[in-house]
Design a protein around this motif. Structure first.
Motif, PDB file in Angstrom:
ATOM      1  N   ASP A1710      81.349  45.831  34.985  1.00 52.03           N
ATOM      2  CA  ASP A1710      81.917  45.017  36.071  1.00 52.03           C
ATOM      3  C   ASP A1710      82.556  43.765  35.514  1.00 52.03           C
ATOM      4  OD1 ASP A1710      79.902  46.800  36.957  1.00 52.03           O
ATOM      5  OD2 ASP A1710      80.143  45.953  38.953  1.00 52.03           O
ATOM      6  N   LYS A1754      83.649  57.325  38.043  1.00 53.76           N
ATOM      7  CA  LYS A1754      82.668  56.271  38.383  1.00 53.76           C
ATOM      8  C   LYS A1754      83.207  54.893  38.057  1.00 53.76           C
ATOM      9  CE  LYS A1754      78.456  58.970  37.692  1.00 53.76           C
ATOM     10  NZ  LYS A1754      77.424  59.216  36.722  1.00 53.76           N
ATOM     11  N   ASP A1757      83.748  52.350  40.675  1.00 53.03           N
ATOM     12  CA  ASP A1757      82.621  51.682  41.352  1.00 53.03           C
ATOM     13  C   ASP A1757      82.309  50.353  40.687  1.00 53.03           C
ATOM     14  OD1 ASP A1757      80.900  54.863  41.612  1.00 53.03           O
ATOM     15  OD2 ASP A1757      82.647  54.051  42.655  1.00 53.03           O
ATOM     16  N   HIS A1758      82.977  50.079  39.556  1.00 52.37           N
ATOM     17  CA  HIS A1758      82.621  48.861  38.805  1.00 52.37           C
ATOM     18  C   HIS A1758      83.565  47.706  39.075  1.00 52.37           C
ATOM     19  CE1 HIS A1758      79.380  50.606  36.353  1.00 52.37           C
ATOM     20  NE2 HIS A1758      80.079  51.715  36.383  1.00 52.37           N
ATOM     21  N   LEU A1759      84.268  47.734  40.219  1.00 55.26           N
ATOM     22  CA  LEU A1759      85.221  46.648  40.485  1.00 55.26           C
ATOM     23  C   LEU A1759      84.601  45.613  41.410  1.00 55.26           C
ATOM     24  CD1 LEU A1759      88.336  48.916  41.085  1.00 55.26           C
ATOM     25  CD2 LEU A1759      87.873  47.587  39.049  1.00 55.26           C
ATOM     26  N   THR A1760      83.256  45.563  41.431  1.00 54.61           N
ATOM     27  CA  THR A1760      82.570  44.746  42.449  1.00 54.61           C
ATOM     28  C   THR A1760      82.813  43.258  42.280  1.00 54.61           C
ATOM     29  OG1 THR A1760      80.680  44.828  40.982  1.00 54.61           O
ATOM     30  CG2 THR A1760      80.726  46.412  42.790  1.00 54.61           C
ATOM     31  N   MET A1761      83.022  42.804  41.045  1.00 53.98           N
ATOM     32  CA  MET A1761      83.126  41.341  40.842  1.00 53.98           C
ATOM     33  C   MET A1761      84.515  40.804  41.183  1.00 53.98           C
ATOM     34  SD  MET A1761      80.889  41.061  37.360  1.00 53.98           S
ATOM     35  CE  MET A1761      80.753  39.303  37.214  1.00 53.98           C
ATOM     36  N   ASP A1763      87.358  39.776  43.587  1.00 54.06           N
ATOM     37  CA  ASP A1763      87.452  39.436  45.008  1.00 54.06           C
ATOM     38  C   ASP A1763      88.632  40.140  45.655  1.00 54.06           C
ATOM     39  OD1 ASP A1763      86.397  36.053  44.383  1.00 54.06           O
ATOM     40  OD2 ASP A1763      85.250  37.875  44.840  1.00 54.06           O
ATOM     41  N   LYS A1765      91.452  42.739  44.895  1.00 58.88           N
ATOM     42  CA  LYS A1765      91.926  43.711  43.894  1.00 58.88           C
ATOM     43  C   LYS A1765      93.439  43.804  43.856  1.00 58.88           C
ATOM     44  CE  LYS A1765      87.746  46.332  44.655  1.00 58.88           C
ATOM     45  NZ  LYS A1765      87.175  47.367  45.466  1.00 58.88           N
ATOM     46  N   GLU A1771      93.472  48.203  39.616  1.00 57.03           N
ATOM     47  CA  GLU A1771      92.941  49.349  40.360  1.00 57.03           C
ATOM     48  C   GLU A1771      93.944  50.500  40.364  1.00 57.03           C
ATOM     49  OE1 GLU A1771      92.006  48.508  44.391  1.00 57.03           O
ATOM     50  OE2 GLU A1771      90.599  50.138  44.579  1.00 57.03           O
TER      51      GLU A1771
END
Length: 2016
Positions: A1710, A1754, A1757-1761, A1763, A1765, A1771
């Motif tokens: 992330d 997968k 799924d690691h783009l959570t940090m 704000d 995109k 992405e």
């Protein structure tokens, strides 16, 4: 109430649709509140209501409807999507609201309509309201009219289109309903407010009572201009301005701008309906008009007069009508009818406007001739007619006709023509009245002002006065040079009285601006100065320019007018000279002693040097010099001095032409003198600079040829040649020169003839090929000399003028010079003797051309052809010919059509630019012929149109509606040809007439044409239309399309917008000189022009006469071939400043698709035909600079050489461009192979060598398409007779193997062996041998057997060389493959077989060659290993090529060399480098270590690996000590720092104490890099310091850090920020050149290298990756940062990428993705591509690709940090990569990477049985037995339950036992030797390569810059080569699996998984020590290959083992 409660719960939008009106009412109320509450106009909430708004306004319940209307109004006002509802809501309002009885409903409806207009939907609303006017309900009509009136009143006539409203007004006035009539009246009054009297003509026919009422109302309307009071959303600035004015109480001036814009905006003509009158002519009109009785003729004319009173006429073919009217005007004897016919013509011209322009040329001469009539009413009618006609055309078009009449003897004609010119001039502006037009008119008018008839003189003065007023004094004065003062004053007087049509400058403004400069000129005599400066000031443009006008320039005009007259008396001269010269000087001037005269001249010179310009009496001084002995001076020294002084005076003083005339004679006399000649030339040049070259040259040449001295004549001509180069050609009198040159060419003295020919050469540079026409009657010998001189000049450009610029151009203003330049070209064309052929175009000839019998028609056309051929150049007057030829363009006989077209082509050449006047009535019909169904007719028509456009420029063609009318015709041929022609012509134009917009609707219909070709051409033309009209206009034009079409067209427009070329830059002064073909400006950055302008401060205004100035439309046939006129070399530089290859996104892929789809010809031919060359030219035009393309496709080979030289020069700098156009470049190079010129061929091969070197460095793969269209042609050249060429071609083939697989090359070369050329056959066979020798049997395609059979056929060739080559090749194969060769070859004739056996025996006697060479290579290889990877790659490639060459040159047939070239991007280099020689370097060492490892297993010791919670307490006492020591590390004192570092190092080296450092790592690292900074900034700069101290300090820092980074637990504590700074410090140190200069500097840098590697491997992987990304970002942003720095950071990143497969699970993805997101935000892809290097973008792609590959979907799924995109392309990029990898068919690729053997790859593709069948087939074949067994073993191991019995039982017992024995053998070998080899024998290099085996595949597929995917075959090929080298395929008894499979298998488990493996075996650990050892072997095997580091020292292995120890200890402790 139960119902109520139900709907109350519904959401708002559902309530609004409810069947209960109460529910709806409630819904509307809530919706209204909601709409007022939503702040964000783009809120998604709005979209919910899109479909409902119509229901809001059309609600059937009146109460609910009212509320619905309020809500709808709020919606329209606030929602950004409201525009989508316009049509349906407006129609609802009109039909369902305007008929409501409630006033409130109507009011709301009206407000909604106005609100839609405010949100830019005016057109749609207006359309609905106009539809409403047709409604039967008068209420609705009234409401619609009222809404229209309100809209017009508030928004104004700019936004509300008046034309459609005015169209329906008369109908409204006829309504039976009074309310409608009244409302219509109010609307008419409102419209009148906006357009005033323009409204009267359309309403002339309404009821007279109504009209009278209306006029009364109109009379009351205020005269103040109306203003817009409500504004569109896009007009917010205007709104603010308006409100501000309102606030100030309506500032009186405020509306000025608006008023000017609003009032003239509507032209009454535009509002009228066009009337069709041709069909309404009386049936017998044409008979009557020819009748003998004048009354009948009068009746016919009156009928026409009545019809033409219609103010607007519909366009049609009026040619016949105009013809008869013209005949009446010209020939009718009844003057009354002449006047009537003139009125008819005037009516036609007024009604048709521009559409009448095509007939103007026919009528104008007749009317002008008819002015001989004296009767006032006739004269008046003729004046009205000719004035009306003038407005339909341009002065340029009719200038020829007017000028022809100016010399008429009849004074009335002269007077009326001058008056007509004066009236015409009033309609002109300075831009439409250029110098080129003024010149001939002024010349003719000057004759008129000297005429004997006073009325002619007066008219002449009026015309000249008008010209002066329009164009300004500066433009006109040069033409008035010889006018005396009285007449000049009269002209000025007339100028003041003139009222111009387009407004005029006020005198006050002129005076005001003129003041500051006029001040300077007060000292000057005469009016000239004042006049000139004032004009300079009033010209728009910076005052700087005006003030730069030198004082002497102010005099220019007055000099010309007056100075010639002022010839001072000799006494006056003596007086003036005495005032400025020493007395002694004047006395000694005529002394008898030459020394005194010399002394006198020296004093004279000094005096002149010291004089100020204003004080220098030039005429007096030169008169003194001319005093006896004057120019007859006998002493050469005095004479030289005298001539030098003349030059000085001319340079320093205000030197007039009078002064020049005093000295020129003497100078010309001395120009041939051996001693004084150069001084004389210098003086002449200075005079030319002072008095302008044209005048000086004319004087000098005349004087020289009035003498007899040939030396003077030849030297004068030589001087002139140089002077033209220095001054440029502008203004020179070509005619006079040509006559003098002809005299010189006839001279008996050869020197004079030579000089004349040289001068002609220089003139040719400026004038172009048309110059030759003047000398065609010279003797052939002389003509051939002239031609030779011209040929020398071809391709050269005239140099930029270096003299004469500063004075004239700065004062010369903008248009001036540009015009002059163009004049040169025109002048030359004008000078050509033109023949008037009008008398030959007889009525008889015209009737022949129109005859019914085609043979007679053909005779007529033949006659025309011969007339034009005889005349060569003709006058524009060609009588009735145009009409006759026009008729033949639609002749039923196509042969005659073609003949007519060729006549029209001839006409264009013969008439030159004058053909302009026939564009409308002859040019446009030619365009119609483009629709012909016959291909050859269309081609002829296109050639004709191009020939015309070349002469006329494009403006005439694009003006008016003609072109759009043609495009409107639904003829697919016409459309595609016309669009193709426009697409070719438009890009080169700087501007186009606005009429081009008329073509756009038809262009859109072409985009949807049924015919595919039409659609394609329309799409091609789209960007060029957009380039001129802009996206907005084009998008607006889609408004009238159907919705489906509109969307499609808009999508195409968007696409075209991206491809839209820039407009050609308006030529700066420099390039405006250039005439002819400056099309490449299309690709030039506009700034390119400015680069060469240097200090020149001229502004570059785009010139209004765009079609002519500049080369952008290739004007003037004569000059067309030459690029020049007086500033030529700038053209060269400018043109060539941009890139030579333009990168067109996806261009290459597109071309490949087209070739695959057979849309274009496949590049396949025996000799290149024209269509191939044309196709290539077309494809290149978009991506190769125009000037280079001209060179590339030039007929002359020297230009090809030039092109190649340029391409070589740009090769490095434009790598990307070269790669993007590679397919085209290679195709062009194949064409060069067919050239016969050796120099071109050599240059081509030189370029190819460099090109392939570059491609292999860039790791590029040739695509199939590129290879197929190039290699076959290259192979043709292998058979060249010249040795040197053959050698080069072989070298190129050798290099190609690095970028194209050898196995794919093989078939091409094999094909080459079938050639008829024996040399080619021999060379190809040798090449095949070399390929087999270098790459093994795998290259033989399709199978080794077939290939060898093919080769063996050549053993019996009749050519000895071919036989030898075939034998040698097969011997080579024999050396590789052994006796199997004979089996593969099959049957050979006895003779051939014996030859082969003999040759094999002989070769066996020389086996020593190979081993010797191997021995030589061994040291080199081991040394290679220690160099870094990039060096190794390079070395590898070079190594290989040299190897191939050695094979070729030595002709030896040794065993295969063990090196293989790095053709592809897989990082298998190190593997391939390994010859098995290094294998035994380390086993002992590792074995030894292994034993050590197991000692501690028995005595478990607790290790402080995982820090316990009490750790801090334990160390609290040591913490302070450590802090203190660390603080000393950063000390300024070197010794203190060294001591501190040593202490820390000691702590770190002791395992039990090292943990004490935990928690202090960041602190320590900060201290160290602070110390590094200190050394870098301070110590290194300190010269007193001993540099050895610094080296010691460096080694301590590095040493202690290496120790630190070997302890993984501590290394992981370093935080991101600290690592970033640390890496920054280390890289800076590596790049510090001062360190390298130190004695042990290299050692320091090597250690730093080692340290960096440690940091990368041991730090926390997330932190270090993050740090590197931030560091890269900073380094790319910092301008001061060196590119080398970024490069090293990227290398570190690549290293990290290689480690990713093991580290991926320990990384916080992330955080890394957040960093990459930030990086991509700062550096979007576009910005990255602009970097000088492509590495950053490749690094980023490789990193992302690897992450995607390792994590799969997968990763998203690691783009959570992150704000937002959308801020970066991250992405999108990840999705793309994922999609790509999913789509990739080569799944087998991945399997290979993961170390699976080839069987696995097949398993994924085919059924088990097929695989086993395949394997057994291999085992059965003799050559592949071993390979088959190995595969079977692998297969059994993998699928242990597989049943192979069925396959075995069919075979013999012997075969079965053979298979079993083979499998056992392999098993023992793998178990024993295999295991040890893997676990022990791998050198550190090998470890390093293991990871890249997989990871590099990723980067390689990214790195492949062309569109083709790299298929698995590429890697398979390498795998095969490796297998073969490792012995699998060889006939040696060494069966071990391919190295790749051993190495790559372990890369599958990552670090984490190897630990898991250890854990899973814990139970076994408990059981026995033996198992321990076994396990350890396994784990070590995993590690040694998996953790791979690329360090060149054993320590890395040791480090791994330390790591292993710790892991084992951890396992033990956890076990306890």
């Amino acid at each position: 109430m139960g119902d109520d409660s139900e709907w109350m719960k519904l959401p708002i939008d559902q309530k609004c649709e409810h069947k209960l009106w109460k529910a709806r009412l409630n819904g509307y109320e809530e919706a209204l509140k909601l709409f007022q509450k939503i702040d964000d106009e783009k809120s998604p909430e709005w979209s919910k209501y899109l479909g409902l708004i119509k229901k809001f306004v059309t609600d059937s319940n009146a109460v609910a409807q009212l509320k619905g209307l309020e809500a709808a109004l709020a919606y329209v006002e606030n929602a950004h999507v409201a525009g989508k509802t316009t049509g349906e809501v407006a129609s609802g309002v009109v039909n369902k609201v305007f008929n409501q009885p409630k006033a409130r409903a109507k009011e709301l409806g009206l407000d909604i309509c106005l609100m839609y207009i405010e949100i830019e939907k005016g057109e749609a609303i207006q359309e609905e309201l106009l539809k409403g006017l047709d409604n039967k309900n008068p209420k609705i009509i009234v409401a619609c009219i009222e809404t229209l009136r309100k809209a017009l009143s508030e928004f104004g006539s700019k936004i509300i289109s008046l034309k459609p409203i005015i169209k329906v007004l008369p109908k409204l006035f006829e309504s039976r309903e009074k309310a409608v009539r009244d409302e219509a009246k109010l609307l008419a009054v409102e419209i009148y407010r906006w357009i005033r009297d323009a409204l009267k003509p359309p309403l002339q026919n309404i009821n007279s009572v109504q009209l009278k009422e209306l006029e009364e109302e109109w009379f009351k309307v205020s005269s103040a201009a109306p203003k817009q009071t409500r504004f569109l959303r896009s007009q917010q600035e205007l709104k603010a301005k308006f409100e501000q004015q309102q606030g100030l109480g309506g500032d009186a001036d405020g509306g000025g701008d608006d008023e000017e814009e609003a009032v003239p905006q509507v032209d009454a003509y535009e509002l009228l309906e066009a009337v069709e009158i041709l069909s309404k002519l009386p049936k017998d009109f044409y008979e009557k008009i020819e009748a003998k009785k004048w009354q009948e003729r009068k009746e016919a004319l009156e009928a026409v007069e009545l019809l033409v009173k219609n103010p607007k006429l519909e366009s049609g073919d009026y040619a016949d009508l105009v013809k008869v009217l013209k005949k009446v005007v010209g020939k009718d004897t009844n003057v009354m009818l002449v006047a009537l016919a003139a009125k008819c013509l005037a009516g036609l011209a007024t009604g048709l406007r521009k559409k009448f322009g095509q007939y103007a040329g026919h009528v104008v001469p007749t009317i002008l001739e008819k002015f001989k009539e004296k009767k006032p009413q006739v004269v008046q009618a003729l004046q009205e007619a000719i004035d009306a006609i003038f407005l339909t055309t341009t002065l340029q078009n009719i200038s020829e006709d007017i000028l022809a009449v100016m010399d008429n003897k009849n004074p009335t004609i002269k007077q009326q023509t001058s008056l007509f010119i004066a009236r015409s001039f009033r309609h002109c502006t300075p831009s439409t009245l250029p110098k080129s037009l003024l010149k001939p008119f002024c010349a003719a008018l000057l004759k008129h002002i000297n005429d004997s008839a006073p009325e002619v003189r007066d008219a002449g003065f009026e015309a000249l006065g008008t010209a002066l007023k329009v164009a300004g004094e500066k433009a006109v004065n040069p033409f008035l040079a010889d006018v005396d003062k009285l007449k000049l004053d009269r002209i000025k007087e007339c100028a003041e009285k003139v009222e111009l049509v387009y407004g005029k400058k006020t005198g006050a403004a002129e005076k005001k601006e003129g003041k500051p400069i006029a001040g300077k000129t007060t000292a000057l005599p005469g009016p000239g100065g004042d006049k000139e400066t004032k004009d300079a000031a009033t010209k728009p443009g910076p005052l700087k320019k005006a003030s730069a006008v030198k004082v002497r320039d102010c005099l220019t005009v007055s000099c010309i007018v007056n100075l010639v007259l002022i010839c001072l008396q000799i006494e006056v001269c003596e007086e003036k000279a005495a005032a400025v010269l020493p007395a002694s000087c004047i006395q000694q001037l005529d002394s008898g002693n030459w020394k005194e005269r010399l002394a006198c001249m020296e004093e004279f010179q000094k005096a002149v040097e010291l004089m100020e310009r204003s004080e220098m009496p030039c005429q007096a001084l030169v008169r003194m010099l001319a005093k006896k002995p004057g120019w007859k001076e006998t002493n050469f020294q005095v004479m030289q001095m005298k001539l030098h002084v003349v030059a000085l005076i001319a340079q320093k003083g205000n030197f007039s032409k009078t002064s020049a005339q005093v000295v020129l004679d003497g100078l010309v006399d001395k120009v041939g003198d051996v001693k004084c000649g150069s001084n004389a030339k210098e003086a002449m040049t200075a005079i030319a600079e002072a008095c302008q070259l044209p005048w000086t040259a004319e004087q000098v040449v005349a004087m020289a040829f009035s003498q007899k001295n040939p030396k003077n004549q030849s030297e004068t001509l030589n001087w002139l040649s140089n002077a033209i180069k220095e001054f440029g050609f502008s203004g020179l009198n070509v005619k006079a020169f040509i006559s003098n040159v002809k005299t010189a060419l006839a001279a008996t003295n050869p020197a004079v003839r030579t000089s004349a020919i040289t001068l002609l050469g220089v003139m040719y540079l400026y004038v172009g090929p048309s110059l030759r026409m003047f000398f065609e009657d010279e003797k052939p010998a002389l003509l051939s000399q002239i031609d030779a001189e011209f040929e020398k000049m071809q391709g050269q450009t005239a140099p930029a003028p270096t003299r004469g610029i500063s004075r004239h151009s700065v004062g010369g203003g903008d248009d001036g010079e540009e015009e002059e330049q163009e004049e040169v070209g025109n002048d030359v064309v004008d000078l050509l003797p033109r023949t008037d052929i009008s008398d030959k175009i007889t009525a008889e000839l015209v009737s022949k051309i129109g005859d019914k019998n085609w043979k007679i028609r053909k005779e007529g056309l033949d006659e025309v052809t011969s007339i034009i051929n005889e005349a060569k150049f003709i006058e524009p007057n060609i009588g009735e010919l145009p009409a006759a030829l026009k008729g033949r363009l639609n002749d039923s006989n196509k042969i005659l059509v073609q003949q007519t077209l060729s006549i029209l082509q001839q006409l264009a050449t013969a008439m030159g630019p004058n053909i302009k006047q026939y564009v409308k009535n002859l040019g446009i019909p030619v365009i119609t012929v483009l629709g012909d169904s016959k291909n050859n007719v269309r081609a002829a028509a296109l050639a004709t149109v191009n020939a015309w456009a070349e002469q006329t420029g494009m403006k005439e063609w694009l003006e008016g509606e003609d072109l759009s009318e043609e495009l409107k015709k639904e003829n697919p041929f016409l459309r595609q040809e016309l669009l193709g022609w426009l697409a070719e012509k438009l890009p080169a134009l700087r501007s186009v007439p606005s009429d081009l917009l008329l073509c756009v609707p038809h262009l859109y219909s072409c985009l949807e044409d049924r015919n595919g070709d039409v659609r394609k051409k329309a799409q091609d033309a789209l960007p060029f239309f957009m380039m001129h009209l802009g996206f907005e206009k084009m998008a607006k034009a889609t408004g009238k399309l159907k919705p489906t079409s509109k969307d499609q067209v808009l999508a195409m427009l968007e696409k075209a917008k991206a491809n839209m070329p820039a407009k050609p830059a308006p030529p700066a002064k420099a390039s405006s000189r250039v005439v002819g073909g400056a099309a490449p400006a299309k690709f030039q950055p506009a700034s390119a022009f400015a680069d060469d302008l240097g200090s020149n401060t001229m502004e570059s205004k785009p010139d209004p006469k765009k079609a002519k100035a500049g080369g952008l439309s290739s004007k003037t046939k004569g000059v067309q071939g030459k690029k020049v006129l007086s500033k030529p070399n700038l053209k060269e530089d400018d043109d060539k400043s941009g890139p030579i290859f333009i990168i067109v996104p996806n261009g290459k892929e597109q071309r490949m698709k087209e070739e695959k789809a057979l849309k274009v010809l496949k590049w396949n031919f025996t000799t290149p035909r024209d269509e191939y060359i044309e196709q290539l030219k077309t494809q290149m035009s978009t991506c190769v600079a125009k000037w280079l393309q001209d060179e590339m496709f030039h007929a002359d080979f020297q230009h090809h050489n030039k092109a190649l030289a340029v391409m070589i020069e740009h090769l490095e700098s434009e790598k990307d461009g070269v790669i993007s156009c590679l397919d085209l470049i290679l195709k062009w190079l194949t064409l060069r192979f067919f050239d016969t010129n050796t120099s071109v061929l050599m240059k081509t091969l030189e370029y190819l060598k460099l090109l392939f070197n570059l491609l292999s460095q860039e790791e590029y793969h040739l695509t199939e398409n590129e290879a197929a269209s190039f290699i076959p042609y290259l192979i043709l050249k292998v058979g060249e007779p010249k040795d040197v060429i053959r050698k080069d071609v072989r070298a190129i083939l050798n290099r190609m193997c690095l970028i194209y697989p050898a196995s794919k090359m093989f078939p091409f070369i094999m094909e080459g062996t079938k050639s008829k050329n024996s040399k080619q056959r021999a060379e190809c066979l040798e090449e095949l041998g070399c390929l087999v020798e270098s790459y093994g049997m795998n290259v033989c395609q399709p199978t080794p057997g077939k290939a060898l059979k093919e080769m063996a056929t050549h053993i019996g060739d009749r050519d000895n060389a071919v036989r030898n080559a075939a034998l040698n090749t097969i011997v080579t194969v024999y050396n590789v493959h052994g006796d199997q060769v004979f089996k593969l070859i099959g049957n050979l004739s006895e003779k051939d077989m014996s030859m082969l056996e003999e040759r094999i025996k002989r070769s066996a006697k020389r086996p020593s060659a190979a081993p010797v060479r191997q021995a030589e290579e061994k040291p080199q290889r081991t040394q290679n290993i220690s160099t870094n990877a990039s060096m190794m790659r390079k070395g590898q490639a070079e190594d290989m090529s040299s190897k191939l060459n050695q094979n070729r040159n030595m002709g030896s047939h040794s065993e295969t060399t063990h090196t293989v070239p790095r053709e592809f991007q897989l990082d298998l280099d190190e593997i391939e480098n390994d010859n098995g020689t290094v294998r035994c370097e380390m086993p002992a060492l590792v074995q030894h270590k292994l034993d050590d490892i197991f000692e501690p297993v028995l005595i478990p010791e607790p290790k402080i690996r995982a820090v316990s919670p009490h750790f801090d307490d334990m160390h609290s006492n040591t913490a302070s000590t450590i802090n203190f020591v660390i603080s000393q590390v950063a000390s300024g004192d070197i010794n203190t720092s060294i001591q501190a570092l040593t202490q820390i190092d000691e702590v770190l080296k002791q395992e039990d104490k090292a943990e004490a450092m935990s928690g202090h790592i960041d602190q320590f690292l900060i201290a160290t890099f602070m110390q590094l900074r200190l050394i870098y900034n301070t110590h290194m700069a300190d010269e007193k310091l001993d540099k050895d101290e610094i080296v010691r300090l460096y080694s301590c820092i590095i040493g202690s850090m290496i120790t630190l980074f070997q302890i993984e637990s501590l290394a992981r504590e370093a935080s991101t920020g600290v690592l970033k700074d640390l890496m920054h410090g280390l890289i800076t140190l590596m790049l510090d050149s001062r360190v390298e200069d130190l004695e042990e500097g290299e050692q320091v840098i090597r250690s730093v290298n080692l340290l960096v590697v440690k940091v990368l491997e041991k730090s926390d992987q997330t932190n270090i990756l993050s740090a590197l990304l931030v560091l890269l970002q900073d380094s790319l942003l910092a301008t001061a940062s060196s590119p080398k720095f970024s490069e090293l950071v990227m290398k570190c990143l690549w290293r990290m990428v290689r480690l990713l497969p093991e580290t991926i699970n320990s990384i916080n993805l992330d955080r890394i993705l957040l960093d990459i997101h930030i990086f991509m935000k700062v550096f979007p892809k576009e910005k990255l591509k602009q970097c000088k290097s492509e590495f950053p973008i490749r690094t980023l792609k490789t990193l992302l690709h690897t992450l995607c590959k390792l994590k799969g979907p997968k990763i998203l799924d690691h783009l959570t940090m992150i704000d937002n995109k959308n801020e970066s392309e991250l992405e999108a990029h990840l999705c793309r990569v994922m999609k790509h990898s999913m789509d990739q068919t080569g799944k087998a690729d991945k399997d290979t990477e993961k170390g699976a053997s080839r069987i696995e790859e097949k398993a994924s593709k085919a059924k088990v049985n097929d695989i086993l069948a395949e394997i057994f087939k291999k085992i059965g074949s003799k050559e592949n037995t071993k390979e088959g067994l190995a595969e079977l073993y692998e297969y059994k191991k993998k699928y242990s339950d597989a049943d192979i019995e069925p396959f075995l039982k069919n075979s013999s017992q012997f075969f079965q036992s053979y298979v079993e024995r083979g499998l056992r053998l392999i098993e023992t070998e793998r178990e024993g030797k295999g295991r040890i080899a893997t676990s022990t024998g791998i050198s550190p290099q090998m470890e390093g390569t293991c990871v890249p085996v997989s990871t590099h595949t990723v980067s390689s597929s990214i790195g492949n810059t062309n569109g083709e995917e790299v298929g698995p075959s590429v890697y398979l090929e390498r795998l095969k080569i490796l297998r073969q080298r490792c012995g699998l395929d060889n006939a040696k008894q060494e069966d071990r699996p391919p190295l790749t499979s051993l190495l790559s298998k372990p890369t599958l488990p990552t670090v984490a998984s190897s630990t898991d493996m250890l854990h899973s075996k814990l139970s076994q650990l408990r059981e026995s020590r033996e198992q321990y050892q076994h396990l350890d072997l396994d784990s070590n095997q995993t590690h040694s290959s998996g953790i791979g580091t690329t360090l060149a020292s054993p320590s890395s292995a040791a480090a791994n083992i330390d790591d292993l120890k710790k892991r084992l200890e951890r396992i033990k402790s956890s076990r306890k």
